[in-house]
Enzyme design. Structure first.
Site, PDB file in Angstrom:
ATOM      1  CE  LYS A  91      67.629  87.656  16.697  1.00  0.00           C
ATOM      2  NZ  LYS A  91      67.913  88.853  17.478  1.00  0.00           N
ATOM      3  N   GLY A 191      56.182 101.303  28.955  1.00  0.00           N
ATOM      4  CA  GLY A 191      56.972 100.126  29.335  1.00  0.00           C
ATOM      5  C   GLY A 191      58.199 100.535  30.123  1.00  0.00           C
ATOM      6  CB  VAL A 192      58.970 101.560  33.423  1.00  0.00           C
ATOM      7  CG1 VAL A 192      58.849 102.972  32.910  1.00  0.00           C
ATOM      8  CG2 VAL A 192      57.699 101.127  34.140  1.00  0.00           C
ATOM      9  N   GLY A 193      60.418  98.498  31.808  1.00  0.00           N
ATOM     10  CA  GLY A 193      61.177  97.289  32.116  1.00  0.00           C
ATOM     11  C   GLY A 193      62.646  97.648  32.223  1.00  0.00           C
TER      12      GLY A 193
HETATM   13  P1  NAD Z   1      61.491  94.249  29.377  1.00  0.00           P
HETATM   14  O1  NAD Z   1      60.692  93.016  29.143  1.00  0.00           O
HETATM   15  O2  NAD Z   1      62.423  94.317  30.529  1.00  0.00           O
HETATM   16  O3  NAD Z   1      60.524  95.517  29.482  1.00  0.00           O
HETATM   17  C1  NAD Z   1      59.377  95.695  28.739  1.00  0.00           C
HETATM   18  C2  NAD Z   1      58.326  96.258  29.662  1.00  0.00           C
HETATM   19  O4  NAD Z   1      57.177  96.587  28.888  1.00  0.00           O
HETATM   20  C3  NAD Z   1      57.889  95.300  30.740  1.00  0.00           C
HETATM   21  O5  NAD Z   1      57.957  95.900  32.016  1.00  0.00           O
HETATM   22  C4  NAD Z   1      56.445  94.959  30.346  1.00  0.00           C
HETATM   23  O6  NAD Z   1      55.625  94.713  31.455  1.00  0.00           O
HETATM   24  C5  NAD Z   1      56.034  96.215  29.632  1.00  0.00           C
HETATM   25  N1  NAD Z   1      54.913  96.055  28.713  1.00  0.00           N
HETATM   26  C6  NAD Z   1      54.586  94.992  27.937  1.00  0.00           C
HETATM   27  N2  NAD Z   1      53.466  95.260  27.241  1.00  0.00           N
HETATM   28  C7  NAD Z   1      53.092  96.509  27.553  1.00  0.00           C
HETATM   29  C8  NAD Z   1      52.030  97.349  27.148  1.00  0.00           C
HETATM   30  N3  NAD Z   1      51.116  96.945  26.277  1.00  0.00           N
HETATM   31  N4  NAD Z   1      51.943  98.586  27.696  1.00  0.00           N
HETATM   32  C9  NAD Z   1      52.863  99.024  28.598  1.00  0.00           C
HETATM   33  N5  NAD Z   1      53.887  98.253  29.024  1.00  0.00           N
HETATM   34  C10 NAD Z   1      54.011  97.023  28.508  1.00  0.00           C
HETATM   35  O7  NAD Z   1      62.252  94.506  27.990  1.00  0.00           O
HETATM   36  P2  NAD Z   1      63.471  95.509  27.760  1.00  0.00           P
HETATM   37  O8  NAD Z   1      64.730  94.730  27.795  1.00  0.00           O
HETATM   38  O9  NAD Z   1      63.315  96.711  28.612  1.00  0.00           O
HETATM   39  O10 NAD Z   1      63.219  95.897  26.236  1.00  0.00           O
HETATM   40  C11 NAD Z   1      62.186  96.788  25.877  1.00  0.00           C
HETATM   41  C12 NAD Z   1      62.098  96.846  24.364  1.00  0.00           C
HETATM   42  O11 NAD Z   1      63.335  97.287  23.812  1.00  0.00           O
HETATM   43  C13 NAD Z   1      61.810  95.496  23.690  1.00  0.00           C
HETATM   44  O12 NAD Z   1      61.024  95.733  22.555  1.00  0.00           O
HETATM   45  C14 NAD Z   1      63.180  95.025  23.280  1.00  0.00           C
HETATM   46  O13 NAD Z   1      63.125  94.153  22.176  1.00  0.00           O
HETATM   47  C15 NAD Z   1      63.847  96.325  22.912  1.00  0.00           C
HETATM   48  N6  NAD Z   1      65.314  96.295  23.032  1.00  0.00           N
HETATM   49  C16 NAD Z   1      65.899  96.017  24.231  1.00  0.00           C
HETATM   50  C17 NAD Z   1      67.275  96.027  24.339  1.00  0.00           C
HETATM   51  C18 NAD Z   1      67.957  95.733  25.654  1.00  0.00           C
HETATM   52  O14 NAD Z   1      69.146  96.051  25.784  1.00  0.00           O
HETATM   53  N7  NAD Z   1      67.278  95.170  26.619  1.00  0.00           N
HETATM   54  C19 NAD Z   1      68.074  96.329  23.226  1.00  0.00           C
HETATM   55  C20 NAD Z   1      67.445  96.649  22.014  1.00  0.00           C
HETATM   56  C21 NAD Z   1      66.065  96.632  21.941  1.00  0.00           C
END
Ligand code: NAD
Length: 366
Positions: A91, A191-193
């Protein structure tokens, strides 16, 4: 005692506490011309080159940055090992505010820093770093992944991550209910990101009763518009809800004393990193409560699988195929957890360590 020995001890004390000597190599870069202050930590390269993203963060001091890079790089070793990839763990961190301190020169200087390790460390994106930054890094080194599809990269990893989480969830359902169907199961997605929204697609398709929450209205609106059957719930009252499966897809540390006192789910499986606030403590409590916890770094490995495709030279179809294996990996971790009466996170760690030891052993044979 000689003065030099005393000095050495004074340094080795705190560094040992930080776990520096658990790592193969830790290198620092301080470049006055561009203002780059960066650390690359290579934890273990038994399985292959150390791959892990670069995080740009306004750390309060160098010690905080070092602690973070050591912890994160170690996590990458375990994630890659358990996913069956030929990758080690590494990292990088850049100390600075990603909104103010970034420049082309800084990112290109960082690229030279990565290049100086000759491919032992391969970088990617993480918090504070985007695809544009990676394009600059790529101008100075070929040891970079997570570049845009237009430049031959693997693109957005979220669909692969979501599919892997879905596979892990099915394995957890099988462990809990003897059947891996999610049809009719009440799943709350926090969390629906990027990942959460793709996960909802799979769940709805399989007939799960899905509830969602997010802190941003636009994210909720996007998912609700696509799936009229999805219920929107208040995130503050999430742990009061009746549910079968809790899927944390936002932040870490949501499995803690407070949430566990209320949580009604029998399965925890989601994409967020570091879900257990205290791995040892909460991993044990979850087990004692009879909740099936699918270890986060096992089920969210799809993102790493996706960037690995750039190193190994395969496409999205094969990445999905590898992510499908998360089902059997998760199931074998549950089996080990039962057999050895250890929490699932500990079984996952052991699985990773066993694989590294087995590969190290064949390396010494001729
Ligand atoms: P993202 O930022 O697109 O989505 C996260 C969502 O969570 C956002 O919509 C945000 O508004 C919401 N959020 C934040 N705080 C919140 C709360 N207290 N309550 C409800 N919703 C909340 O991120 P992502 O890429 O979808 O990743 C989500 C998680 O998965 C992160 O922890 C990330 O580290 C992990 N992750 C992601 C990937 C990937 O491929 N993107 C891979 C491994 C791990």
């Amino acid at each position: 005692m000689l003065k030099a020995e005393k000095e050495q001890q004074a340094v080795a004390g705190p560094l040992t506490q930080m776990g520096v000597f658990d790592h193969e190599q830790v290198v620092f870069c301080n470049d006055n011309a561009t203002g780059l202050k960066s650390i690359i930590a290579i934890h273990n390269t038994t399985l292959g080159p150390a791959l892990g993203g670069t995080r740009m963060w306004a750390y309060a001091n160098e010690g905080e940055a070092l602690t973070d890079v050591l912890r994160l790089s170690r996590g990458m070793t375990y994630k890659a090992a358990v996913a069956g990839l030929n990758l080690g763990g590494g990292k990088a961190v850049i100390i600075g505010d990603s909104r103010k301190d970034k420049s082309e020169a800084l990112m290109r200087r960082f690229g030279k820093f990565v290049d100086s390790l000759g491919g032992k460390y391969i970088t990617a994106e993480d918090v504070g770093i985007g695809t544009r930054d990676m394009e600059y890094v790529r101008m100075e080194t070929k040891h970079v992944t997570g570049i845009p599809p237009a430049l031959g990269g693997s693109g957005d990893p979220s669909p692969v991550t979501a599919f892997g989480v879905y596979m892990g969830m099915k394995a957890a359902a099988k462990e809990r209910w003897g059947n891996d169907s999610l049809n009719g199961k009440k799943v709350v997605v926090q969390g629906v990101g990027n990942v959460g929204s793709h996960l909802v697609d799979h769940l709805v398709k399989e007939g799960a009763k899905v509830s969602i929450c997010d802190i941003f209205e636009d994210r909720i609106a996007l998912v609700s518009k696509k799936h009229s059957s999805v219920e929107v719930v208040d995130g503050n009252k999430l742990f009061d809800l009746d549910m079968d499966i809790y899927a944390p897809c936002a932040l870490g540390a949501t499995v803690n004393d407070e949430s566990l006192a209320k949580l009604k789910a029998s399965v925890i499986c989601g994409a967020a990193n570091n879900q257990l606030a205290d791995e040892k403590l909460h991993g044990r409590i979850v087990m004692e409560k009879g909740i099936i916890y699918a270890p986060d770094f096992v089920v969210n490995a799809g993102g790493l699988i996706n960037v690995y495709s750039e190193v190994a030279g395969f496409g999205t179809d094969y990445a999905m195929k590898l992510a499908e294996n998360i089902y059997s990996t998760t199931a074998s971790i549950f089996a080990m957890s039962k057999q050895e009466n250890i929490p699932t996170y500990a079984a996952a760690n052991k699985t990773a360590e066993n694989r590294i030891a087995a590969v190290a052993a064949i390396r010494t044979k001729r």
